[in-house]
Enzyme design. Structure first.
Site, PDB file in Angstrom:
ATOM      1  N   LYS A  74       0.416  19.742  15.720  1.00 16.10           N
ATOM      2  CA  LYS A  74       1.045  19.058  17.217  1.00 16.10           C
ATOM      3  C   LYS A  74       1.958  18.194  16.816  1.00 16.10           C
ATOM      4  O   LYS A  74       2.974  18.180  17.303  1.00 16.10           O
ATOM      5  CB  LYS A  74       0.374  17.815  17.374  1.00 16.10           C
ATOM      6  CG  LYS A  74       0.237  17.027  17.899  1.00 16.10           C
ATOM      7  CD  LYS A  74      -0.296  17.110  19.541  1.00 16.10           C
ATOM      8  CE  LYS A  74       0.104  15.954  20.432  1.00 16.10           C
ATOM      9  NZ  LYS A  74       0.675  16.558  21.886  1.00 16.10           N
ATOM     10  N   ARG A  78      -3.045  18.172  13.543  1.00 13.72           N
ATOM     11  CA  ARG A  78      -2.168  18.392  13.013  1.00 13.72           C
ATOM     12  C   ARG A  78      -1.516  20.032  11.843  1.00 13.72           C
ATOM     13  O   ARG A  78      -0.798  20.364  11.928  1.00 13.72           O
ATOM     14  CB  ARG A  78      -1.524  17.505  11.754  1.00 13.72           C
ATOM     15  CG  ARG A  78      -1.983  16.813  12.240  1.00 13.72           C
ATOM     16  CD  ARG A  78      -1.136  15.262  11.518  1.00 13.72           C
ATOM     17  NE  ARG A  78       0.272  15.719  11.126  1.00 13.72           N
ATOM     18  CZ  ARG A  78       1.547  14.323  11.209  1.00 13.72           C
ATOM     19  NH1 ARG A  78       1.224  13.644  12.133  1.00 13.72           N
ATOM     20  NH2 ARG A  78       1.988  14.373  10.212  1.00 13.72           N
ATOM     21  N   GLU A 106       2.088  29.382  25.505  1.00 14.28           N
ATOM     22  CA  GLU A 106       1.016  28.245  23.989  1.00 14.28           C
ATOM     23  C   GLU A 106      -0.077  28.305  24.863  1.00 14.28           C
ATOM     24  O   GLU A 106      -1.319  28.564  23.457  1.00 14.28           O
ATOM     25  CB  GLU A 106       1.470  27.364  24.385  1.00 14.28           C
ATOM     26  CG  GLU A 106       0.954  26.051  24.836  1.00 14.28           C
ATOM     27  CD  GLU A 106       1.799  24.836  24.321  1.00 14.28           C
ATOM     28  OE1 GLU A 106       1.989  24.439  23.643  1.00 14.28           O
ATOM     29  OE2 GLU A 106       2.151  23.560  25.645  1.00 14.28           O
ATOM     30  N   CYS A 161       0.738  19.568   9.142  1.00 13.49           N
ATOM     31  CA  CYS A 161      -0.457  19.012   8.010  1.00 13.49           C
ATOM     32  C   CYS A 161      -1.678  17.433   8.128  1.00 13.49           C
ATOM     33  O   CYS A 161      -0.829  17.298   8.508  1.00 13.49           O
ATOM     34  CB  CYS A 161      -0.636  19.016   6.795  1.00 13.49           C
ATOM     35  SG  CYS A 161       0.584  21.099   6.243  1.00 13.49           S
ATOM     36  N   LYS A 188       3.855  26.084  28.357  1.00  7.74           N
ATOM     37  CA  LYS A 188       2.056  26.161  28.524  1.00  7.74           C
ATOM     38  C   LYS A 188       1.760  27.231  29.036  1.00  7.74           C
ATOM     39  O   LYS A 188       0.460  27.445  28.415  1.00  7.74           O
ATOM     40  CB  LYS A 188       1.985  24.739  29.002  1.00  7.74           C
ATOM     41  CG  LYS A 188       2.403  23.301  29.921  1.00  7.74           C
ATOM     42  CD  LYS A 188       1.678  22.900  28.054  1.00  7.74           C
ATOM     43  CE  LYS A 188       1.741  22.083  28.094  1.00  7.74           C
ATOM     44  NZ  LYS A 188       3.163  21.257  27.483  1.00  7.74           N
ATOM     45  N   TRP A 196      -1.500  23.368   8.381  1.00  6.66           N
ATOM     46  CA  TRP A 196      -1.182  23.918   8.845  1.00  6.66           C
ATOM     47  C   TRP A 196       0.703  25.314   7.451  1.00  6.66           C
ATOM     48  O   TRP A 196       1.111  24.279   7.296  1.00  6.66           O
ATOM     49  CB  TRP A 196      -0.069  23.487   9.875  1.00  6.66           C
ATOM     50  CG  TRP A 196       0.674  24.654  10.374  1.00  6.66           C
ATOM     51  CD1 TRP A 196      -0.349  25.123  12.234  1.00  6.66           C
ATOM     52  CD2 TRP A 196       2.110  25.607  10.562  1.00  6.66           C
ATOM     53  NE1 TRP A 196       1.276  25.495  12.844  1.00  6.66           N
ATOM     54  CE2 TRP A 196       1.797  25.452  11.590  1.00  6.66           C
ATOM     55  CE3 TRP A 196       3.477  24.926   9.599  1.00  6.66           C
ATOM     56  CZ2 TRP A 196       3.185  26.708  12.072  1.00  6.66           C
ATOM     57  CZ3 TRP A 196       3.847  25.456  10.268  1.00  6.66           C
ATOM     58  CH2 TRP A 196       4.767  26.326  11.666  1.00  6.66           C
ATOM     59  N   HIS A 250      20.530  37.387  39.006  1.00  9.77           N
ATOM     60  CA  HIS A 250      21.954  37.853  37.519  1.00  9.77           C
ATOM     61  C   HIS A 250      21.511  38.654  36.471  1.00  9.77           C
ATOM     62  O   HIS A 250      21.802  38.852  35.265  1.00  9.77           O
ATOM     63  CB  HIS A 250      22.133  36.672  37.051  1.00  9.77           C
ATOM     64  CG  HIS A 250      22.572  36.074  38.058  1.00  9.77           C
ATOM     65  ND1 HIS A 250      24.247  36.669  38.922  1.00  9.77           N
ATOM     66  CD2 HIS A 250      22.962  34.721  39.280  1.00  9.77           C
ATOM     67  CE1 HIS A 250      24.549  35.645  39.481  1.00  9.77           C
ATOM     68  NE2 HIS A 250      24.414  34.792  39.646  1.00  9.77           N
ATOM     69  N   ASN A 306       1.854  17.294   2.757  1.00  8.26           N
ATOM     70  CA  ASN A 306       2.468  17.286   3.830  1.00  8.26           C
ATOM     71  C   ASN A 306       4.173  17.248   3.736  1.00  8.26           C
ATOM     72  O   ASN A 306       5.188  17.122   3.479  1.00  8.26           O
ATOM     73  CB  ASN A 306       1.566  16.165   4.889  1.00  8.26           C
ATOM     74  CG  ASN A 306       1.974  16.392   6.203  1.00  8.26           C
ATOM     75  OD1 ASN A 306       2.432  17.987   6.616  1.00  8.26           O
ATOM     76  ND2 ASN A 306       2.491  15.363   7.460  1.00  8.26           N
ATOM     77  N   GLY A 307       4.325  18.546   3.903  1.00  3.86           N
ATOM     78  CA  GLY A 307       5.559  18.847   3.738  1.00  3.86           C
ATOM     79  C   GLY A 307       6.019  19.818   2.739  1.00  3.86           C
ATOM     80  O   GLY A 307       5.743  20.798   3.492  1.00  3.86           O
ATOM     81  N   GLU A 367       8.390  24.326  32.036  1.00  5.93           N
ATOM     82  CA  GLU A 367       7.392  23.509  31.481  1.00  5.93           C
ATOM     83  C   GLU A 367       6.155  24.203  31.560  1.00  5.93           C
ATOM     84  O   GLU A 367       4.971  24.827  31.115  1.00  5.93           O
ATOM     85  CB  GLU A 367       6.984  22.345  31.793  1.00  5.93           C
ATOM     86  CG  GLU A 367       6.129  21.814  31.635  1.00  5.93           C
ATOM     87  CD  GLU A 367       5.765  21.406  29.830  1.00  5.93           C
ATOM     88  OE1 GLU A 367       6.602  21.443  29.167  1.00  5.93           O
ATOM     89  OE2 GLU A 367       4.665  21.359  30.297  1.00  5.93           O
TER      90      GLU A 367
HETATM   91  C1  F6R Z   1       4.053  21.604  24.201  1.00  5.81           C
HETATM   92  C2  F6R Z   1       4.006  20.986  22.809  1.00  5.81           C
HETATM   93  C3  F6R Z   1       5.745  21.123  22.210  1.00  5.81           C
HETATM   94  C4  F6R Z   1       6.362  19.302  21.535  1.00  5.81           C
HETATM   95  C5  F6R Z   1       7.455  19.870  21.186  1.00  5.81           C
HETATM   96  C6  F6R Z   1       8.323  18.630  20.248  1.00  5.81           C
HETATM   97  O1  F6R Z   1       3.300  21.872  24.824  1.00  5.81           O
HETATM   98  O2  F6R Z   1       3.271  19.581  23.355  1.00  5.81           O
HETATM   99  O3  F6R Z   1       6.498  21.768  22.556  1.00  5.81           O
HETATM  100  O4  F6R Z   1       6.706  18.892  23.088  1.00  5.81           O
HETATM  101  O5  F6R Z   1       6.998  20.113  19.821  1.00  5.81           O
HETATM  102  O6  F6R Z   1       6.872  17.523  20.204  1.00  5.81           O
HETATM  103  P1  F6R Z   1       7.485  16.114  20.383  1.00  5.81           P
HETATM  104  O7  F6R Z   1       7.157  15.712  21.648  1.00  5.81           O
HETATM  105  O8  F6R Z   1       6.569  15.670  19.273  1.00  5.81           O
HETATM  106  O9  F6R Z   1       8.693  15.799  19.752  1.00  5.81           O
END
Ligand code: F6R
Length: 616
Positions: free
Chosen positions: A611, A27, A496, A2, A493, A74, A512, A98-99, A489
């Protein structure tokens, strides 16, 4: 999660709140709302969905108001509907949050017995009604401000969970109340006006003077003063910090998406993170400039790196370097798991929390646990003054600049360069590598920005290649050694951003189990640059081919034999083993980006994500 914003001063338009929320939309983006108080009248507009839906309602708000709050959500409790959007109201109390309020059910039951009527399914509305209830209990002969203070103290004693509240009381139009426990809030200082927001990004168009509110604190914002008290009622004095983020760092600057812009900002992100931390004459790491002040690295005999998501994969990558340079055992833990296993640490363990946002609740709680158990703690974060940095013994900032795209890209490169500096710095402190070796590695690291710059030219050919892959239902990603976390990674990506099912595997692990998935319908992205594992990875590629699988390989420029056994080939420049994972990550990000664009997905705000993950 949020985004919240608040203002008190001489007057702002609805667009002030809307534009601030736009900066925070990463957010949370499932519904939004704004409340403005003008001439003792409160106006509230809320809308389901993205902020653009709220934009259509701005004309219903007053042209200017001296007090207001805004929220982008969110969803945690209750669907993302207009009714559940913040702010919530209880008579004269307008509140956003927020929370998460963990004990909201029992509080709601209590409030129902007091005849409060709930309009939403949220935990937040409970806080609004409870504050109203506490306020009503107080003596009317006191000032509203005094009573609000007392009522807020009673409120925070009764709720459990994480909360950052922005509160307006319509009977007291000269104060904006801000409360923080567990969720981030910053205050901004202006001239005859003051602000609050859940991130600096929302305020940089208006002020660079920022106060970071800490847990267990309440701030009383008036247009010309900010008073902070803690939950015990003691007044707190805190100096503001000056942030050097500029507005154009927060714009797309001609790119179609923040993500693409941020992929292209990786050379600067690495350069800014290593700048001033390498003594080029001596060929050494300047550990003070890096941020090591309290921790004695000589004493460390074990390392734990704690992180989530992409930050976790960067940490997995860094493990190879720490172990190679320092010969110290390294464990990398998912923060959400670390907290709940009985990890044994002691005063000689270094626990490193890696987090772009510095606010991820799992990482925060995990590093708190490590600290309580006497480990030395270091935060590697992108956000100055963040909660994770606050709890750690030492803090080392990465200088990636604001990352707005929900999928992390440039922060990854900056985090990796930071962890490499630390690994080399530890080797230096503990005399584990000779001077020349360290100097050469630092030289290799210094070349990374220009090598990434060159690799970014792959964007166009990768865009072409994705034409073929955009309709796939499944993809595998494989790599060995440092290329294994890169494969993980790449799969994350793709999942998501494109919503295509993808899995990352260590190439040697395929046989395996996962090899059973290979047939002519399965494509495998194979990370096979010419490193120490090259021949073994090639054998794994042959095993996939033998079963009809399609190969998209990422290899070293000029590797015609890899190209010959691949359906598609993406070349990266031949470089040192320090630079290599930086370069092979670039195609991972571009591949996911272009597939998502081709599928018409919202690249910067993928579905269901936010985010900064401040809920468990
Ligand atoms: C993937 C992504 C998330 C963050 C994860 C940790 O593209 O952005 O997986 O890496 O939520 O976030 P931080 O680094 O802010 O703790």
């Amino acid at each position: 999660m949020c985004g919240v914003i608040g203002y008190i001063g001489t007057g702002v338009t609805p667009e002030f709140f809307y534009n601030g929320l736009k900066r925070l939309e990463y957010r949370g983006y499932d519904s939004a709302g704004i409340a403005m108080l003008e001439a003792n009248k409160i106006y509230i507009e809320r809308a389901e969905g993205k902020l653009t839906n709220l934009q259509k309602k701005l004309s219903n708000l007053p042209k200017s108001a001296h007090l207001g709050i805004g929220h982008t959500r969110w969803a945690t409790h209750g669907k993302p509907t207009e009714q559940n959007a913040h702010p919530h109201r209880s008579d004269n109390i307008i509140l956003l949050h927020n929370g998460i309020i963990e004990n909201y059910k029992e509080l709601k039951e209590f409030l129902l017995t007091k005849n409060y009527v709930f309009q939403s399914e949220t935990d937040t509305e409970v806080a609004a009604h409870l504050l109203n209830y506490e306020l009503k209990k107080l003596n009317n002969s006191n000032s509203v401000e005094d009573n609000m203070k007392k009522a807020i103290f009673s409120l925070v004693k009764q709720i459990r969970g994480a909360f950052a509240f922005g509160i307006i009381c319509t009977d007291e139009p000269d104060t904006l109340y801000v409360v923080k426990y567990g969720s981030p809030i910053v205050l901004g200082i202006g001239e005859n006006e003051n602000y609050m927001a859940s991130g600096i990004a929302a305020l940089v168009d208006h002020t660079r003077e920022i106060i970071i509110l800490e847990d267990n604190e309440i701030a009383f914002l008036k247009k010309d003063s900010i008073k902070i008290v803690n939950f015990s009622g003691n007044e707190i004095t805190r100096e503001p910090i000056t942030v050097n983020w500029s507005s154009n760092m927060l714009d797309k600057n001609g790119y179609d998406h923040f993500m693409l812009k941020e992929i292209h900002e990786q050379p600067q992100a690495v350069a800014q993170t290593i700048n001033g931390r390498i003594d080029r004459n001596q060929g050494t790491v300047d550990l003070k400039a890096y941020g090591i002040h309290k921790i004695n690295l000589k004493q460390i005999d074990r390392i734990q790196i704690i992180a989530c998501g992409t930050s976790f994969y960067v940490s997995c990558l860094a493990k190879y370097y720490f172990e190679e340079f320092t010969r110290i055992p390294v464990e990398v833990d998912l923060a959400s798991e670390y907290r709940y296993r009985s990890s044994t640490v002691n005063e000689n363990t270094l626990c490193i929390a890696v987090s772009q946002s510095g606010e991820t609740i799992d990482t925060l709680q995990a590093i708190k646990f490590a600290k309580e158990n006497k480990a030395k703690t270091l935060a590697i974060v992108n956000a100055p003054g963040s909660s994770i940095a606050h709890v750690c013994d030492d803090e080392s900032l990465i200088y990636a600049g604001p990352e707005i795209g929900v999928a992390s890209t440039k922060a990854l490169s900056a985090q990796l360069s930071s962890l490499l500096l630390l690994a080399l710095g530890m080797a230096q402190e503990k005399n584990k590598k000779d001077k020349n070796y360290i100097a050469n590695c630092l030289e290799d690291l210094s070349k990374v920005p220009s090598l990434i710059e060159k690799t970014l030219a792959l964007s166009k050919p990768i865009k072409e290649i994705t034409l073929k892959y955009q309709h796939m239902d499944n993809l595998l990603f494989i790599g060995r050694g440092q290329q294994w976390p890169v494969a993980l990674e790449g799969a994350l990506k793709l999942k998501e951003l494109s919503y295509i099912h993808a899995e990352g595997y260590a190439a040697g692990e395929l046989k395996h189990g996962p090899i059973a998935l290979i047939d002519e319908n399965m494509s495998v992205v194979c990370l096979a640059p010419k490193d120490q594992y090259y021949e073994k990875t090639i054998s794994n590629i042959e095993e996939i081919r033998a079963r009809g699988g399609k190969i998209l390989s990422i290899g070293t420029e000029g590797d015609t034999s890899l190209q010959a056994i691949s359906d598609d080939f993406i070349p990266v420049t031949k470089c040192s083993h320090i630079a290599l994972p930086f370069l092979t990550t670039v195609p991972m990000h571009l591949f996911a980006y272009w597939i998502a664009v081709r599928r018409g997905n919202d690249v910067d705000q993928p579905r269901n994500l936010a985010k900064s993950v401040t809920v468990e």
